[in-house]
Enzyme design. Structure first.
Site, PDB file in Angstrom:
ATOM      1  N   ASN A  40       2.444  -5.566  -9.175  1.00  0.00           N
ATOM      2  CA  ASN A  40       1.504  -4.454  -9.057  1.00  0.00           C
ATOM      3  C   ASN A  40       1.346  -3.759 -10.410  1.00  0.00           C
ATOM      4  OD1 ASN A  40       4.182  -3.573  -8.535  1.00  0.00           O
ATOM      5  ND2 ASN A  40       3.500  -1.796  -7.387  1.00  0.00           N
ATOM      6  N   GLU A  42      -0.326  -0.249 -11.840  1.00  0.00           N
ATOM      7  CA  GLU A  42      -0.873   1.022 -11.374  1.00  0.00           C
ATOM      8  C   GLU A  42      -1.772   1.693 -12.407  1.00  0.00           C
ATOM      9  OE1 GLU A  42       2.508   3.282  -9.946  1.00  0.00           O
ATOM     10  OE2 GLU A  42       2.530   2.092  -8.087  1.00  0.00           O
ATOM     11  N   CYS A  51      -2.561  -4.416  -6.432  1.00  0.00           N
ATOM     12  CA  CYS A  51      -1.319  -4.857  -5.795  1.00  0.00           C
ATOM     13  C   CYS A  51      -0.851  -6.197  -6.359  1.00  0.00           C
ATOM     14  CB  CYS A  51      -1.527  -5.029  -4.295  1.00  0.00           C
ATOM     15  SG  CYS A  51      -1.816  -3.510  -3.397  1.00  0.00           S
ATOM     16  N   GLU A  53       0.074  -8.904  -4.776  1.00  0.00           N
ATOM     17  CA  GLU A  53      -0.511 -10.089  -4.128  1.00  0.00           C
ATOM     18  C   GLU A  53      -1.848 -10.442  -4.748  1.00  0.00           C
ATOM     19  OE1 GLU A  53       0.689  -7.327  -2.806  1.00  0.00           O
ATOM     20  OE2 GLU A  53       1.227  -7.570  -0.688  1.00  0.00           O
ATOM     21  N   CYS A  82      -0.554  -4.757   2.079  1.00  0.00           N
ATOM     22  CA  CYS A  82      -1.500  -3.729   2.524  1.00  0.00           C
ATOM     23  C   CYS A  82      -2.745  -4.392   3.122  1.00  0.00           C
ATOM     24  CB  CYS A  82      -1.880  -2.826   1.354  1.00  0.00           C
ATOM     25  SG  CYS A  82      -3.081  -3.563   0.224  1.00  0.00           S
ATOM     26  N   CYS A  85      -5.015  -6.391   0.675  1.00  0.00           N
ATOM     27  CA  CYS A  85      -4.439  -7.693   0.304  1.00  0.00           C
ATOM     28  C   CYS A  85      -4.513  -8.676   1.464  1.00  0.00           C
ATOM     29  CB  CYS A  85      -2.998  -7.522  -0.167  1.00  0.00           C
ATOM     30  SG  CYS A  85      -2.910  -6.737  -1.797  1.00  0.00           S
TER      31      CYS A  85
END
Ligand code: THU
Length: 126
Positions: A40, A42, A51, A53, A82, A85
């Site tokens: 991830n 940010e 993210c 994934e 999430c 994803c």
């Protein structure tokens, strides 16, 4: 699958998480047995965060891979993917095993179709 899961755990170290401090690693196994990782990343505007994934899958696509056999995702407490994803996993991978692991290697396996039941996808666009 042990190698894929270990790669996802290792990718947690690369996570850029100055805001949440929640590190996630992911690794995708391509049809030709290549493993590609992601973490991830940010943003200070939060919503632009990507993210792990999606980082892994988008990296794989950018390297020319379009067929995937499995995905592993790792976090300290084995958090599940999430919603965003789940949609991207379904779109790019179809029904594959998703290995969700904590940092110690305690793994749960879920099929991507179970993670996103009754999915919206390309078939609805026809
Ligand atoms: N995160 C992921 O990398 N994958 C998920 O599926 C859930 C959330 C990240 C995004 C953000 O950097 C941090 O975890 C906290 O939400």
């Amino acid at each position: 699958m042990k190698k894929l899961i270990a790669h996802a755990i290792a990718m947690m170290e690369k996570a850029y998480t100055p805001y949440s401090k929640y590190k996630v690693g992911a690794a995708v196994l391509t049809e030709d047995e290549t493993i590609i990782g992601g973490c991830n990343v940010e943003s200070s505007s939060y919503g632009l965060t990507c993210c792990a994934e999606r980082t892994a899958l988008f990296t794989a696509v950018s390297k020319g891979h379009l067929s995937f056999k499995a995905l592993a995702v790792a976090s300290k407490n084995g958090g599940t993917p999430c919603g965003a994803c789940r949609q991207v996993i379904w779109d790019l991978c179809g029904n594959i095993p998703v290995y969700i692991t904590d940092e110690h290697g305690n793994v749960r396996e879920k099929e991507s179709k179970a993670l996103l039941p009754d999915a919206f996808d390309e078939n609805k666009l026809k």
